[in-house]
Design a protein around this motif. Structure first.
Motif, mmCIF file in Angstrom:
data_model
loop_
_atom_site.group_PDB
_atom_site.id
_atom_site.type_symbol
_atom_site.label_atom_id
_atom_site.label_comp_id
_atom_site.label_asym_id
_atom_site.label_seq_id
_atom_site.Cartn_x
_atom_site.Cartn_y
_atom_site.Cartn_z
ATOM 1 N N ALA A 7 -35.924 8.605 -82.018
ATOM 2 C CA ALA A 7 -35.357 9.883 -82.700
ATOM 3 C C ALA A 7 -34.292 10.438 -81.867
ATOM 4 O O ALA A 7 -33.974 9.487 -80.640
ATOM 5 N N ASP A 8 -33.627 11.307 -82.099
ATOM 6 C CA ASP A 8 -32.612 11.972 -81.420
ATOM 7 C C ASP A 8 -31.670 11.192 -80.893
ATOM 8 O O ASP A 8 -31.168 10.979 -79.651
ATOM 9 N N SER A 9 -30.999 10.262 -81.787
ATOM 10 C CA SER A 9 -29.870 9.345 -81.307
ATOM 11 C C SER A 9 -28.641 10.065 -81.193
ATOM 12 O O SER A 9 -27.726 9.622 -80.237
ATOM 13 N N GLY A 55 -35.762 12.302 -86.469
ATOM 14 C CA GLY A 55 -34.751 13.161 -86.741
ATOM 15 C C GLY A 55 -33.718 13.391 -85.678
ATOM 16 O O GLY A 55 -33.721 12.806 -84.689
ATOM 17 N N ASP A 56 -32.738 13.935 -86.106
ATOM 18 C CA ASP A 56 -31.221 13.900 -85.405
ATOM 19 C C ASP A 56 -30.763 12.589 -85.246
ATOM 20 O O ASP A 56 -30.130 12.379 -84.009
ATOM 21 N N LEU A 57 -30.577 11.881 -86.279
ATOM 22 C CA LEU A 57 -29.878 10.413 -86.044
ATOM 23 C C LEU A 57 -28.487 11.118 -85.624
ATOM 24 O O LEU A 57 -27.710 10.303 -85.003
ATOM 25 N N GLY A 91 -33.145 16.186 -88.680
ATOM 26 C CA GLY A 91 -33.392 17.123 -87.592
ATOM 27 C C GLY A 91 -32.846 18.281 -87.675
ATOM 28 O O GLY A 91 -32.019 18.594 -88.622
ATOM 29 N N ASN A 92 -32.569 19.149 -86.584
ATOM 30 C CA ASN A 92 -31.954 20.697 -86.519
ATOM 31 C C ASN A 92 -30.512 20.330 -86.455
ATOM 32 O O ASN A 92 -29.730 20.961 -86.854
ATOM 33 N N HIS A 93 -30.263 19.039 -86.127
ATOM 34 C CA HIS A 93 -28.730 18.820 -85.772
ATOM 35 C C HIS A 93 -28.138 18.418 -86.899
ATOM 36 O O HIS A 93 -26.990 18.710 -87.293
ATOM 37 N N ASP A 94 -28.703 17.505 -87.942
ATOM 38 C CA ASP A 94 -28.283 16.900 -88.861
ATOM 39 C C ASP A 94 -28.443 17.343 -90.199
ATOM 40 O O ASP A 94 -27.855 17.061 -91.267
ATOM 41 N N VAL A 164 -42.369 14.792 -87.646
ATOM 42 C CA VAL A 164 -41.643 15.998 -87.735
ATOM 43 C C VAL A 164 -41.097 16.309 -86.623
ATOM 44 O O VAL A 164 -41.130 15.568 -85.571
ATOM 45 N N HIS A 165 -40.122 17.174 -86.685
ATOM 46 C CA HIS A 165 -38.925 17.291 -85.646
ATOM 47 C C HIS A 165 -39.065 18.828 -85.218
ATOM 48 O O HIS A 165 -38.943 19.604 -85.986
ATOM 49 N N GLY A 166 -39.297 19.042 -84.096
ATOM 50 C CA GLY A 166 -39.285 20.459 -83.580
ATOM 51 C C GLY A 166 -40.092 20.582 -82.187
ATOM 52 O O GLY A 166 -40.484 19.702 -81.551
ATOM 53 N N VAL A 177 -33.698 24.656 -76.213
ATOM 54 C CA VAL A 177 -33.087 26.024 -76.074
ATOM 55 C C VAL A 177 -31.870 25.714 -77.069
ATOM 56 O O VAL A 177 -30.593 25.926 -76.715
ATOM 57 N N ASP A 178 -32.252 25.304 -78.407
ATOM 58 C CA ASP A 178 -31.277 24.650 -79.245
ATOM 59 C C ASP A 178 -31.266 25.708 -80.395
ATOM 60 O O ASP A 178 -32.140 26.329 -80.771
ATOM 61 N N LEU A 179 -30.288 25.946 -80.974
ATOM 62 C CA LEU A 179 -30.012 26.918 -82.315
ATOM 63 C C LEU A 179 -30.808 25.997 -83.494
ATOM 64 O O LEU A 179 -30.462 24.856 -83.538
ATOM 65 N N GLY A 198 -40.032 14.374 -83.137
ATOM 66 C CA GLY A 198 -38.435 14.356 -82.517
ATOM 67 C C GLY A 198 -38.199 15.848 -81.960
ATOM 68 O O GLY A 198 -38.930 16.556 -82.237
ATOM 69 N N HIS A 199 -37.112 15.839 -81.355
ATOM 70 C CA HIS A 199 -36.430 16.787 -80.944
ATOM 71 C C HIS A 199 -36.516 17.208 -79.180
ATOM 72 O O HIS A 199 -35.532 17.261 -78.975
ATOM 73 N N PHE A 200 -37.636 16.936 -78.617
ATOM 74 C CA PHE A 200 -37.382 16.955 -77.338
ATOM 75 C C PHE A 200 -36.887 15.715 -76.551
ATOM 76 O O PHE A 200 -37.468 14.540 -76.994
HETATM 77 MN MN LIG Z 1 -33.350 18.419 -82.509
#
Ligand SMILES: [Mn+2]
Length: 371
Positions: A7-9, A55-57, A91-94, A164-166, A177-179, A198-200
Motif C-alpha cells: 500500500a501507500d506507494s 490505497g494511495d498508489l 486511497g485519500n491521496h489518489d 480498506v484505507h484509513g 494527520v492528513d487532509l 492502507g494509509h498508515f
Molecule cells: Mn492515505
C-alpha cells in the motif's frame, strides 16, 4: 493461501525535489518509483495466490503521465504477465475529490487479472474461493461508514478478506494527520480472515488479523528509521512476514541553539553537523532555534547554498528568537512547507468557477517556492 499486501506507494511524491535524475523525474520521484518496482519484483518471486494494494498508489489525484506509464507497466507485469490476481483500491491521496474527475487508477482497468476498485462503493471480488471485500476511499466519512456496514463475511467463501484505507478508529497513533483521512471502526474488521489496511505508513499490527503493511518508501521525516516494504500473509496457518525494500536514509540532526552566535559562526556549525552525517545521499533535516532577524541577515548564504548542493536533500528550518514556540519557523524552509500545505488545501476545497491549475501555479509563484 498466500497473499502479498502492499500500500501507500505514493508514486509521484517527491516532485518538489531540486535535482532531476536520468529519467527526467526528480531524484526523489525516482527513489519512490524504484522502491515500488523492487516490491513488485519481490512479489513476483514470491508468487502469492493474490496481491492486494490497499490505497494511495499515487501521491495525488492527477499524477504525471510518465508516472502513470510506469505504474501501468508494473501492474501489467504483476497481474497479466505473471498471472498474479491483483486488487487495488483508491486511497485519500489518489481518489478524485469530485466524482466527475474519475480516478487515475481507472486507466488500468483493461489489465487482465487486475481489479481496480475506485467507485467509492464496496465491491465484492471472488478470486477462487476467496471473497475480497474491497472498500475504496469514499467522498465523505459518512459514506465510508455506510459502505463498511455492508461488509459482512460471505459464508460461501473459504476465506474473507477486507481491504480498506484509513485510520483504525480510537488509535490516533495510526493517523497521518492528513487532509481527507477517514476513520475505520474496529468492529468492521470482525469475522474477516485478514484485513489489509492502507494509509498508515509504518507497518503495524492493529489486531491479530488486521495489519498496516506500511508504505514502500518514506514520505516524511516521521518515517525516519522505519523499515519499508510489504507483507507476505499466509492464511492457513496464519502467519505474517515483513519484506523490506530499499529506501533512502533520513536524518534529523540535533537542533542548534543560535543564541549569542554570529551568522558566520552559525553557518559553520550547520556545516560541521551536515558534513558529519555525509549528506550526499541522505535526506537531512536540521532546526536552528533562537534566530534573530539580524543573525539571519548575516548568515553567509554561499555556505548554506553549497551545503544544499552537496546534500541529497537538506531542510534547514530557522526559528525566531522572540517567539520560540517551535511552531513558527521562517526563512525559505518554512515557506517550502507552507506552499505544499496550500496545494493540498487547493485539492480539497470547492473552487466554484476558479481554475484550479492556474491557482496552483500562481500560489507557487507568490509563495516563492517556484525554482
Ligand atoms: Mn492515505
Amino acid at each position: 493461501m498466500k497473499l502479498c499486501h502492499l500500500a501507500d506507494s505514493h508514486l509521484d511524491a517527491g516532485s518538489g525535489h531540486s535535482r532531476r535524475g536520468k529519467s527526467g523525474l526528480t531524484m526523489r520521484q525516482e527513489d519512490i518509483v524504484n522502491a515500488f518496482i523492487e516490491a513488485i519484483d519481490r512479489i513476483i518471486d514470491i508468487k502469492p495466490d493474490i496481491c492486494l494494494h490497499a490505497g494511495d498508489l499515487f501521491d495525488r489525484v492527477r499524477p504525471l503521465n510518465k508516472i502513470m506509464a510506469i505504474a501501468a507497466e508494473q501492474l501489467h507485469r504483476l497481474a497479466e504477465q505473471h498471472s498474479i490476481p491483483t486488487v487495488i483500491i483508491s486511497g485519500n491521496h489518489d481518489a478524485p475529490k469530485q466524482p466527475y474527475q474519475g480516478a487515475a487508477l481507472d486507466v488500468f482497468r483493461q489489465i487482465e487479472n487486475l481489479s481496480v476498485v475506485s467507485s467509492g462503493h464496496l465491491e465484492k471480488i471472488f478470486i477462487g474461493d476467496v471473497c475480497i471485500h474491497a472498500v475504496p476511499h469514499c467522498l465523505t466519512g459518512e459514506l465510508l461508514q455506510q459502505e463498511l456496514s455492508k461488509c459482512i463475511p460471505d459464508s460461501s467463501a473459504r476465506f474473507n478478506i477486507l481491504m480498506v484505507h484509513g485510520v483504525a478508529a480510537g488509535m490516533p497513533e495510526f493517523s497521518m494527520v492528513d487532509l481527507g483521512e477517514q476513520e475505520l471502526p474496529l468492529s468492521s474488521f470482525e469475522g474477516f480472515d485478514y484485513v489489509a489496511l492502507g494509509h498508515f505508513h509504518n507497518y503495524s499490527k492493529v489486531s491479530s488479523r488486521a495489519w498496516y503493511c506500511g508504505s514502500t518508501e518514506r514520505t516524511s521525516q516521521k518515517e525516519r528509521g522505519i523499515e519499508k516494504g510489504f507483507l507476505e500473509v499466509d492464511l492457513e496457518p496464519f502467519n505474517v512476514t515483513f519484506h523490506k525494500v530499499h529506501s533512502r536514509e533520513m536524518v534529523d540532526l540535533q537542533a542548534i541553539n543560535a543564541a549569542g552566535k554570529r551568522g558566520d559562526q552559525l553557518a559553520n556549525i550547520i556545516r560541521e553537523q551536515v558534513e558529519a552525517v555525509e549528506s550526499s545521499d541522505k535526506i537531512v533535516r536540521i532546526r536552528v532555534e533562537g534566530v534573530t532577524e539580524e543573525t539571519l541577515k548575516t548568515i553567509p548564504t554561499e555556505i548554506i547554498s553549497n551545503l544544499k548542493q552537496e546534500s541529497f536533500s537538506l531542510d534547514i528550518s530557522f526559528q525566531k528568537a522572540a517567539d520560540n514556540t517551535g511552531e513558527q519557523p521562517f526563512g525559505r524552509a518554512a515557506i517550502g512547507r507552507f506552499d505544499l500545505s496550500f496545494l493540498e488545501f487547493l485539492e480539497v476545497v470547492d473552487l466554484k468557477g476558479f481554475d484550479r491549475e492556474r491557482l496552483k501555479t500562481d500560489a507557487l509563484k507568490y509563495l516563492g517556492s517556484e525554482e
